[in-house]
Design a protein around this motif. Sequence first.
Motif, PDB file in Angstrom:
ATOM      1  N   LYS A  49     -11.452  27.698  -5.348  1.00 54.64           N
ATOM      2  CA  LYS A  49     -10.062  27.235  -5.319  1.00 54.64           C
ATOM      3  C   LYS A  49      -9.553  27.119  -3.888  1.00 54.64           C
ATOM      4  CE  LYS A  49      -5.748  27.988  -7.835  1.00 54.64           C
ATOM      5  NZ  LYS A  49      -5.036  28.868  -8.804  1.00 54.64           N
ATOM      6  N   GLN A  50     -10.134  27.905  -2.975  1.00 54.87           N
ATOM      7  CA  GLN A  50      -9.727  27.839  -1.567  1.00 54.87           C
ATOM      8  C   GLN A  50     -10.297  26.618  -0.857  1.00 54.87           C
ATOM      9  OE1 GLN A  50     -11.064  31.578   0.057  1.00 54.87           O
ATOM     10  NE2 GLN A  50      -9.638  32.789  -1.172  1.00 54.87           N
ATOM     11  N   MET A  51     -11.336  26.011  -1.430  1.00 57.48           N
ATOM     12  CA  MET A  51     -11.965  24.849  -0.817  1.00 57.48           C
ATOM     13  C   MET A  51     -11.162  23.574  -1.079  1.00 57.48           C
ATOM     14  SD  MET A  51     -15.930  25.806  -1.831  1.00 57.48           S
ATOM     15  CE  MET A  51     -16.542  24.153  -1.487  1.00 57.48           C
ATOM     16  N   LYS A  52     -11.393  22.568  -0.272  1.00 56.74           N
ATOM     17  CA  LYS A  52     -10.763  21.264  -0.482  1.00 56.74           C
ATOM     18  C   LYS A  52     -11.264  20.635  -1.791  1.00 56.74           C
ATOM     19  CE  LYS A  52     -10.696  20.048   4.465  1.00 56.74           C
ATOM     20  NZ  LYS A  52     -11.195  19.038   5.449  1.00 56.74           N
ATOM     21  N   PRO A  53     -10.440  19.899  -2.509  1.00 59.20           N
ATOM     22  CA  PRO A  53     -10.918  19.181  -3.695  1.00 59.20           C
ATOM     23  C   PRO A  53     -11.977  18.139  -3.349  1.00 59.20           C
ATOM     24  CG  PRO A  53      -8.519  19.320  -3.682  1.00 59.20           C
ATOM     25  CD  PRO A  53      -8.988  19.786  -2.337  1.00 59.20           C
ATOM     26  N   SER A  54     -12.053  17.763  -2.078  1.00 64.63           N
ATOM     27  CA  SER A  54     -13.027  16.759  -1.616  1.00 64.63           C
ATOM     28  C   SER A  54     -14.292  17.395  -1.052  1.00 64.63           C
ATOM     29  CB  SER A  54     -12.390  15.884  -0.534  1.00 64.63           C
ATOM     30  OG  SER A  54     -11.946  16.684   0.564  1.00 64.63           O
ATOM     31  N   ALA A  55     -14.371  18.728  -1.080  1.00 65.85           N
ATOM     32  CA  ALA A  55     -15.485  19.431  -0.449  1.00 65.85           C
ATOM     33  C   ALA A  55     -16.681  19.580  -1.381  1.00 65.85           C
ATOM     34  CB  ALA A  55     -15.032  20.811   0.020  1.00 65.85           C
ATOM     35  N   PHE A  56     -17.868  19.671  -0.765  1.00 63.38           N
ATOM     36  CA  PHE A  56     -19.115  19.864  -1.505  1.00 63.38           C
ATOM     37  C   PHE A  56     -19.674  21.259  -1.229  1.00 63.38           C
ATOM     38  CE2 PHE A  56     -18.955  15.226  -0.803  1.00 63.38           C
ATOM     39  CZ  PHE A  56     -19.020  14.802  -2.132  1.00 63.38           C
ATOM     40  N   PHE A  57     -20.250  21.864  -2.269  1.00 60.84           N
ATOM     41  CA  PHE A  57     -20.821  23.205  -2.187  1.00 60.84           C
ATOM     42  C   PHE A  57     -22.336  23.099  -2.278  1.00 60.84           C
ATOM     43  CE2 PHE A  57     -22.221  27.117  -4.481  1.00 60.84           C
ATOM     44  CZ  PHE A  57     -21.821  28.067  -3.538  1.00 60.84           C
ATOM     45  N   ILE A  58     -23.025  23.652  -1.277  1.00 62.91           N
ATOM     46  CA  ILE A  58     -24.489  23.611  -1.222  1.00 62.91           C
ATOM     47  C   ILE A  58     -25.011  25.048  -1.234  1.00 62.91           C
ATOM     48  CG2 ILE A  58     -26.524  22.770   0.010  1.00 62.91           C
ATOM     49  CD1 ILE A  58     -24.646  20.509  -0.774  1.00 62.91           C
ATOM     50  N   ASN A  59     -25.836  25.374  -2.224  1.00 58.93           N
ATOM     51  CA  ASN A  59     -26.404  26.729  -2.292  1.00 58.93           C
ATOM     52  C   ASN A  59     -27.925  26.657  -2.300  1.00 58.93           C
ATOM     53  OD1 ASN A  59     -26.911  29.445  -2.585  1.00 58.93           O
ATOM     54  ND2 ASN A  59     -26.100  29.602  -4.668  1.00 58.93           N
ATOM     55  N   ILE A  60     -28.541  27.176  -1.223  1.00 63.40           N
ATOM     56  CA  ILE A  60     -29.998  27.251  -1.153  1.00 63.40           C
ATOM     57  C   ILE A  60     -30.436  28.693  -0.897  1.00 63.40           C
ATOM     58  CG2 ILE A  60     -30.393  24.853  -0.462  1.00 63.40           C
ATOM     59  CD1 ILE A  60     -30.410  27.741   2.050  1.00 63.40           C
ATOM     60  N   GLY A  61     -29.487  29.640  -1.067  1.00 56.79           N
ATOM     61  CA  GLY A  61     -29.789  31.051  -0.841  1.00 56.79           C
ATOM     62  C   GLY A  61     -30.388  31.690  -2.074  1.00 56.79           C
ATOM     63  N   ARG A  62     -29.543  32.178  -2.947  1.00 60.14           N
ATOM     64  CA  ARG A  62     -29.925  32.728  -4.237  1.00 60.14           C
ATOM     65  C   ARG A  62     -28.844  32.369  -5.249  1.00 60.14           C
ATOM     66  NH1 ARG A  62     -34.185  32.898  -2.498  1.00 60.14           N
ATOM     67  NH2 ARG A  62     -35.740  34.584  -2.401  1.00 60.14           N
ATOM     68  N   GLN A 119     -11.916  21.320  -8.839  1.00 58.32           N
ATOM     69  CA  GLN A 119     -11.499  22.126  -7.703  1.00 58.32           C
ATOM     70  C   GLN A 119     -12.318  21.769  -6.471  1.00 58.32           C
ATOM     71  OE1 GLN A 119      -9.072  24.238  -7.256  1.00 58.32           O
ATOM     72  NE2 GLN A 119      -8.309  24.429  -9.336  1.00 58.32           N
ATOM     73  N   ILE A 120     -13.569  21.347  -6.679  1.00 59.54           N
ATOM     74  CA  ILE A 120     -14.423  20.857  -5.607  1.00 59.54           C
ATOM     75  C   ILE A 120     -15.032  19.526  -6.054  1.00 59.54           C
ATOM     76  CG2 ILE A 120     -14.919  23.117  -4.637  1.00 59.54           C
ATOM     77  CD1 ILE A 120     -17.585  23.103  -6.087  1.00 59.54           C
TER      78      ILE A 120
END
Length: 320
Positions: free
Chosen positions: A218-231, A248-249
């Motif tokens: 919810k804190q991220m921009k609605p136009s933002a992308f989330f990339i997870n390559i950790g775990r 929300q993203i």
Amino acid sequence: MSRRKIVFVRAMESESIQKVKEIAPDWEVISGKEQSDWENDIKEAEIIVGWRKGLDELCLTPDSKLRWLQSWSAGINYLPLEKLAEKNVNLTNASGVHAYPISETIFALMLSLTRKIHTYIRNQASKTWDEADIKLEIHHKTIGIIGIGAIGKETAKIAKAFNMTVLGVRNSNKPEEYVDEMYTTDELHSVLPRCDYVVVTLPLTADTHHLFSYEQFKQMKPSAFFINIGRGELANEKELIQALQDQQIAGAGLDVFSTEPLEENNPLWDMANVIITPHTAGLTEFYEKRVVEDIFLPNLTAYLDGDTPHVNLIDYAKGY
């Protein structure tokens, strides 16, 4: 007198085995993909490279000779850490091996989401000619890299080729080359609203488990992308799905998941704004060479000299 043993619980290239033997000519070196290749030697192994489920029952017994375990992966949360710590086994991981392939995967995901490549691939399958409302560029955007280790540093370096603003997050806010601003994890809430891309490269520990929940999305921009390559468990997967459904993203590129393989009924499969890769971001033609030459051999040299392996030595108290 029996020779000291190094056991690789995986099939190794002959060149790698030869390099180990050159450093430890008096040791017996065993390598094999199948358990039958090494099961008669594992209890006598002083050094083990790699791990298999159930191996603790064979080599962490009261009379075990195991003194050093070299993990074949950067992540160690799947290992019996308490048992290893209890027996004072030195543990080293493969951190640093993945910097090039994973940073390449990160940008492949970012660019695909930005330039709608994943959408066009789907359209190609149905022979659909559609612009897909493409408009975004990656140049001059802001990337937040959550975890500035070897992968994070290489990602930051590449980001500068796109003239991106790089915000870094790690336990220490010590400055880092190619990172414009550094923050601690406690300041994550100050970083997320500024990012067009949030890239998570952290290890999974008690402190990082579900670091990303609906509140963070919810804190991220609605136009933002989330990339997870950790775990996968760095993010609350159900709340990530909800954030994507609620817009929300803008989308996500995911290489890791809470349950792997990803279940067929998981909603992520059918989301048009999600790219899924099957935990392959770190795979590379140079993996074995880097683990052996950059990590294992320097540590083996130190070990034979009576020192503690020093490259990527894990602190059990910290979990990394």
